[in-house]
Design a protein around this motif. Structure first.
Motif, mmCIF file in Angstrom:
data_model
loop_
_atom_site.group_PDB
_atom_site.id
_atom_site.type_symbol
_atom_site.label_atom_id
_atom_site.label_comp_id
_atom_site.label_asym_id
_atom_site.label_seq_id
_atom_site.Cartn_x
_atom_site.Cartn_y
_atom_site.Cartn_z
ATOM 1 N N HIS A 266 10.504 3.029 -4.629
ATOM 2 C CA HIS A 266 9.040 3.052 -4.618
ATOM 3 C C HIS A 266 8.530 3.508 -5.985
ATOM 4 C CE1 HIS A 266 8.858 2.153 -0.455
ATOM 5 N NE2 HIS A 266 9.118 3.363 0.017
ATOM 6 N N SER A 267 7.446 2.911 -6.435
ATOM 7 C CA SER A 267 6.869 3.304 -7.713
ATOM 8 C C SER A 267 6.219 4.682 -7.596
ATOM 9 C CB SER A 267 5.821 2.286 -8.155
ATOM 10 O OG SER A 267 4.692 2.338 -7.299
ATOM 11 N N VAL A 268 6.086 5.342 -8.744
ATOM 12 C CA VAL A 268 5.374 6.610 -8.777
ATOM 13 C C VAL A 268 3.935 6.422 -8.319
ATOM 14 C CG1 VAL A 268 4.495 8.413 -10.319
ATOM 15 C CG2 VAL A 268 6.865 7.667 -10.505
ATOM 16 N N SER A 269 3.342 5.275 -8.629
ATOM 17 C CA SER A 269 1.962 5.003 -8.213
ATOM 18 C C SER A 269 1.832 5.041 -6.698
ATOM 19 C CB SER A 269 1.504 3.644 -8.745
ATOM 20 O OG SER A 269 1.531 3.618 -10.148
ATOM 21 N N LEU A 270 2.784 4.425 -5.985
ATOM 22 C CA LEU A 270 2.733 4.440 -4.522
ATOM 23 C C LEU A 270 3.031 5.837 -3.978
ATOM 24 C CD1 LEU A 270 4.421 1.066 -3.511
ATOM 25 C CD2 LEU A 270 2.058 1.760 -3.089
ATOM 26 N N LEU A 271 3.958 6.531 -4.598
ATOM 27 C CA LEU A 271 4.261 7.891 -4.149
ATOM 28 C C LEU A 271 3.048 8.794 -4.308
ATOM 29 C CD1 LEU A 271 7.857 8.319 -5.609
ATOM 30 C CD2 LEU A 271 7.248 7.889 -3.225
ATOM 31 N N ARG A 272 2.291 8.602 -5.366
ATOM 32 C CA ARG A 272 1.068 9.390 -5.547
ATOM 33 C C ARG A 272 0.044 9.073 -4.463
ATOM 34 N NH1 ARG A 272 0.529 12.543 -9.813
ATOM 35 N NH2 ARG A 272 1.928 12.285 -11.598
ATOM 36 N N MET A 293 5.361 2.142 2.886
ATOM 37 C CA MET A 293 4.164 2.530 2.125
ATOM 38 C C MET A 293 2.922 1.818 2.663
ATOM 39 S SD MET A 293 4.585 4.939 -0.067
ATOM 40 C CE MET A 293 6.059 5.942 0.034
ATOM 41 N N ARG A 294 2.863 1.704 3.987
ATOM 42 C CA ARG A 294 1.695 1.167 4.675
ATOM 43 C C ARG A 294 1.200 2.197 5.689
ATOM 44 N NH1 ARG A 294 2.446 -1.597 0.937
ATOM 45 N NH2 ARG A 294 2.539 -3.875 0.816
ATOM 46 N N HIS A 295 -0.070 2.104 6.052
ATOM 47 C CA HIS A 295 -0.654 3.056 6.995
ATOM 48 C C HIS A 295 0.095 3.042 8.324
ATOM 49 C CE1 HIS A 295 -4.586 4.633 5.411
ATOM 50 N NE2 HIS A 295 -4.194 3.846 4.430
ATOM 51 N N ALA A 296 0.288 4.237 8.880
ATOM 52 C CA ALA A 296 0.884 4.401 10.199
ATOM 53 C C ALA A 296 0.383 5.723 10.765
ATOM 54 C CB ALA A 296 2.408 4.393 10.125
ATOM 55 N N PRO A 297 0.306 5.854 12.094
ATOM 56 C CA PRO A 297 -0.148 7.117 12.684
ATOM 57 C C PRO A 297 0.736 8.281 12.250
ATOM 58 C CG PRO A 297 -0.120 5.373 14.333
ATOM 59 C CD PRO A 297 0.561 4.816 13.118
ATOM 60 N N ALA A 298 0.122 9.443 12.055
ATOM 61 C CA ALA A 298 0.866 10.616 11.605
ATOM 62 C C ALA A 298 2.045 10.912 12.518
ATOM 63 C CB ALA A 298 -0.065 11.822 11.527
ATOM 64 N N GLU A 299 1.847 10.795 13.827
ATOM 65 C CA GLU A 299 2.942 11.085 14.752
ATOM 66 C C GLU A 299 4.126 10.160 14.512
ATOM 67 O OE1 GLU A 299 3.892 11.442 19.555
ATOM 68 O OE2 GLU A 299 1.822 11.189 18.857
ATOM 69 N N ALA A 300 3.862 8.878 14.276
ATOM 70 C CA ALA A 300 4.943 7.924 14.040
ATOM 71 C C ALA A 300 5.681 8.242 12.752
ATOM 72 C CB ALA A 300 4.382 6.498 13.992
ATOM 73 N N VAL A 301 4.956 8.676 11.741
ATOM 74 C CA VAL A 301 5.582 9.004 10.458
ATOM 75 C C VAL A 301 6.436 10.260 10.585
ATOM 76 C CG1 VAL A 301 5.119 9.676 8.074
ATOM 77 C CG2 VAL A 301 3.798 7.826 9.125
ATOM 78 N N VAL A 302 5.951 11.262 11.298
ATOM 79 C CA VAL A 302 6.739 12.477 11.518
ATOM 80 C C VAL A 302 8.001 12.143 12.313
ATOM 81 C CG1 VAL A 302 6.782 14.732 12.656
ATOM 82 C CG2 VAL A 302 4.766 14.022 11.343
ATOM 83 N N ARG A 303 7.865 11.310 13.342
ATOM 84 C CA ARG A 303 9.047 10.903 14.123
ATOM 85 C C ARG A 303 10.037 10.152 13.239
ATOM 86 N NH1 ARG A 303 7.882 14.315 18.033
ATOM 87 N NH2 ARG A 303 6.112 13.744 19.332
#
Length: 362
Positions: A266-272, A293-303
């Motif tokens: 992943h690019s630094v731009s996306l990480l930022r 690097m696309r939107h996802a619900p916080a719960e799904a990302v934590v899982r």
């Protein structure tokens, strides 16, 4: 078993008004009289802050006991001079920070101006042991996409200078003012990592290697990888949760490196962008998924984070602790959510600080 240690920065506050107090020198003098605490507490950039570091621990139960004990000792020493401590990543109330008088801090004040004077923020840094610099840099390269999730879990700074910021972790936005702070590109080897650090120091923009404020870096003092993205956590058990996840991330990354698995580029731009979204949303809205690097619900990302490190967590005996801790944060909220709930209920930022003093030692 890799050892893990935690550094926490605490805010010194008046127990009645909640206002930050520039009394760190007095607290450190009290701590210096106690043989057990002589090597535990350290001075920080601002006189309203107090830092402590745990010993390297192999077990999370032992780490939890030490964090709780040292927070209690910090409160005791502060109480002897009429202060107390709060695990707040920023001060909810207005404050005029005072920079420490040692040569290093004065150099920073002269070099960086208002960015230094306003940098009254408290973080949580996690050190995990590595076998070599090569392994350490391989870890730094491979944990990059997941660090924003740790920021979201630990977010504990919704207020700044008496105002609601609209962010869950405004500390991280203030921290980004340092010229060397933030995510990094892939290094690929320890030689390239050290060359980059040497070039940064040679630029004279930073004073030395310790001022390389990468989100993940090789420690300048210990044989560890240091992860520096978390707000200081309101509750000690959240700090332990972050530490367990960081150790599992390090172990997972080291295993991937040994198996020949390449890091995600992943690019630094996306990480930022992922960092910014985590700072803004915390656990209250979508995050950027580390894999896509696309939107996802916080719960799904934590899982997804827990699934990514589940094997390492199981091997260290921490899987159920982490699952329970993440479930609790998703259900009841992190420090930012707790602070906002007190604010909404009382309308008083002083009450926010008072409540957080209690949470710090609970």
């Amino acid at each position: 078993m890799r050892t893990v240690g935690v550094e926490e920065e605490l805010l010194l506050v008046d127990p009645e008004t909640g206002e930050p107090q520039a009394r760190s020198a007095a607290v450190l003098a009290r701590a210096a009289r106690d043989r057990a605490d002589q090597q535990v507490f350290e001075k920080e950039l601002h006189n309203q802050m107090l830092e402590f570091a745990t010993h390297p621990q192999s077990g999370m139960d032992e780490l939890a006991e030490e964090i709780v004990r040292i927070r209690g000792e910090a409160a005791r020493h502060a109480g002897e001079i009429g202060c107390t401590v709060a695990a707040l990543a920023t001060s909810p109330l207005p404050v005029r920070p005072s920079v420490g008088m040692n040569r290093r801090y004065q150099w920073m004040a002269e070099q960086y101006g208002i960015a230094t004077r306003e940098q009254l923020v408290c973080g949580c840094h996690v050190h995990v042991s590595v076998e070599s610099d090569e392994e350490g840099v391989a870890v730094v390269d491979r944990v990059r996409p997941w660090l924003s999730v740790l920021s979201a879990l630990s977010a504990n700074s919704p207020f700044w200078q008496g105002k609601e910021t609209g962010y869950s972790s405004y500390r991280s936005r203030v921290w980004q003012r340092w010229p060397s702070a933030g995510p990094t590109e892939l290094f690929g080897s320890a030689e390239r990592y050290h060359r980059r650090v040497a070039d940064m120091v040679a630029s004279a923009t930073i004073l030395d290697e310790a001022m390389v404020y990468f989100d993940a870096r090789l420690s300048a003092r210990y044989p560890t990888v240091e992860i520096r993205v978390a707000d200081v956590c309101l509750h000690a058990d959240t700090a332990v949760l972050v530490a367990a996840l960081v150790r599992a991330l390090v172990e997972t990354a080291a295993r991937e490196w040994k198996a020949g698995v390449e890091p995600v580029d992943h690019s630094v731009s996306l990480l930022r962008l992922a960092d910014w979204r985590a700072a803004k949303s915390g656990l209250t809205a979508d995050l950027l998924h580390p894999a896509t690097m696309r939107h996802a619900p916080a719960e799904a990302v934590v899982r997804a984070l827990v699934d990514h490190v589940a094997e390492a967590l199981a091997d260290s005996g921490d899987l159920e602790r982490v699952r329970t801790g993440c479930d609790g944060l998703l259900r009841h909220g992190n420090g930012a959510i707790v602070q906002r709930a007190v604010w909404e209920h009382t309308g008083s930022l002083r009450e926010v600080v008072t409540a957080c003093v209690r949470h710090t030692q609970s």
